[in-house]
Scaffold this active site. Structure first.
Site, PDB file in Angstrom:
ATOM      1  N   CYS A 106       0.892  -1.156   0.000  1.00 30.72           N
ATOM      2  CA  CYS A 106       0.000   0.000   0.000  1.00 30.72           C
ATOM      3  C   CYS A 106       0.921   1.194   0.000  1.00 30.72           C
ATOM      4  CB  CYS A 106      -0.928   0.023   1.215  1.00 30.72           C
ATOM      5  SG  CYS A 106      -1.940   1.518   1.244  1.00 30.72           S
ATOM      6  N   CYS A 150      -0.614   4.344   2.488  1.00 29.99           N
ATOM      7  CA  CYS A 150      -0.645   4.227   3.950  1.00 29.99           C
ATOM      8  C   CYS A 150      -0.360   2.786   4.304  1.00 29.99           C
ATOM      9  CB  CYS A 150      -1.949   4.744   4.544  1.00 29.99           C
ATOM     10  SG  CYS A 150      -3.425   4.285   3.645  1.00 29.99           S
ATOM     11  N   SER A 151      -1.361   1.986   4.561  1.00 37.05           N
ATOM     12  CA  SER A 151      -1.080   0.594   4.894  1.00 37.05           C
ATOM     13  C   SER A 151      -2.356  -0.206   4.827  1.00 37.05           C
ATOM     14  CB  SER A 151      -0.470   0.497   6.281  1.00 37.05           C
ATOM     15  OG  SER A 151      -1.359   1.108   7.167  1.00 37.05           O
ATOM     16  N   CYS A 152      -3.145  -0.003   3.793  1.00 37.63           N
ATOM     17  CA  CYS A 152      -4.351  -0.790   3.618  1.00 37.63           C
ATOM     18  C   CYS A 152      -3.947  -2.261   3.543  1.00 37.63           C
ATOM     19  CB  CYS A 152      -5.073  -0.375   2.341  1.00 37.63           C
ATOM     20  SG  CYS A 152      -5.550   1.362   2.365  1.00 37.63           S
TER      21      CYS A 152
END
Lengths: 128, 224
Positions: free
Chosen positions: B124, B127-129
């Site tokens: 991602c 962000c950090s999906c």
């Protein structure tokens, strides 16, 4: 450092990957609580997940721009900052109210003997 | 269960200095981050947005119940059951929900299958999906800037860092997760596992193999 890492570091100007095992999900209790509050506010409809992802990625970019090496360990700092900002934007609580409450907790902590639960009521300025 | 309320009581963050520790034997100290979290939480509780007990239940769920073993079961079933594999290809979200792995950040999951000619890797970049219901919360490196940038620019180099070397002829596809779409990699089933049960197969599936930064385990590690 491997040859690949050297090349990649030269190309991207970034550090090698931080590594971890399948260790604890949260390193400190506050990280877990910040996580849970964001999930709960989303479920309450305070913000959409797209709004959340946008706020979080904006905060990560901002932190990187001012020198955070952003190795994943600062992730929940960005998470909390994004949450504080969204909470203010959505009119749930102003930044000033959050700051005043933070100071109250700090005074309460200092007024609480070691080993006893820290309660907001322990803030010496709260008793009026 | 952990006590999330007061476990940080004695914690003193390294970035919170400026106090003379020697003179503070009487009082307590909370780290800057703990103070900000307590400030936010106490206000949200007062306004009725959150319930502290519900927060603890949610945290415990992510610490102990939701993790990469869920994804490993999905992969093992895909290996063992062609009908399930086809369902994953058509509608992975529904197929995964049928195993009971529903919930937050699992609203739209897409599975991508590794083959001898194609290797898939997930990142991602913003962000950090991450597909929480099947993998739990993301590892620290997944959330780091070096991974987020290098996975796209130099996937082969990232794989080398993880000890994975693929033939030059294997194409590497990098999938960028979003707030709407999460990816789960179905690693290749190791040779020599014919007739294994789904439970045995699941033991071969690592978290990293489902992100695409690793491969399934060597069957000899599981059944020597």
């Amino acid at each position: 450092m491997s040859r690949h890492e050297d090349i990649a570091a030269a190309v991207c100007g970034v550090a090698p990957l931080p590594r971890d095992d399948e260790g604890p999900v949260f390193r400190e209790p506050w990280e877990a609580q910040a996580f849970a509050m964001a999930v709960t506010l989303h479920e309450r409809g305070v913000f959409t997940w797209a709004e959340w992802a946008a706020a979080l990625s904006a905060e990560i970019s901002r932190a990187q721009a001012v020198g955070d090496p952003d190795l994943g360990d600062s992730y929940y700092r960005h998470w909390l900052k994004a949450l504080e900002q969204l909470v203010a934007e959505k009119g749930v609580s102003s930044a000033a109210a959050l700051e005043a409450r933070r100071q109250a907790w700090d005074r309460a902590a200092h007024a609480t003997p070691h080993g006893q639960p820290i309660l907001l009521e322990n803030d010496p300025l709260a008793k009026d | 269960m952990h006590d999330h309320r007061n476990a940080e009581h004695h914690h003193r963050s390294h970035d919170h200095d400026g106090h003379d520790h020697g003179h503070e034997h009487e009082g307590s100290e909370l780290s800057e981050m703990a103070l900000r979290v307590k400030a936010l939480e106490s206000i949200l509780v007062e306004k009725g947005y959150v319930d502290p007990a519900a927060l603890d239940v949610l945290i415990e769920t992510y610490e102990t119940k939701i993790g990469p073993r869920n994804g490993a079961k999905v992969v093992a079933k895909a290996w063992a059951d062609p009908a399930f594999r086809d369902w994953l290809r058509q509608d992975a979200t529904a197929a995964i929900w049928s195993l009971g792995f529903t919930g937050r950040q699992g609203e739209h999951i897409v599975t991508v299958e590794n083959t001898p000619t194609t290797h898939n890797m997930v990142v991602c970049t913003l962000c950090s999906c991450y597909p929480w219901p099947v993998l739990g919360l993301p590892p620290v490196w997944y959330k780091s800037a070096p991974y987020r940038s290098r996975a796209v620019m130099d996937p082969r180099g990232v794989l080398a860092d993880f000890g994975v070397t693929l033939p030059e002829t294997t194409e590497i596809r990098v999938w960028d997760s979003t707030a709407e779409t999460r990816y789960l990699v179905i690693p290749m089933r190791p040779a020599g596992t014919e007739g294994w049960s789904e439970d045995e197969l699941a033991a071969l599936v690592t978290r990293d193999s489902m992100i695409g930064t690793g491969l399934a385990r060597d069957p000899k590690e599981v059944r020597p």
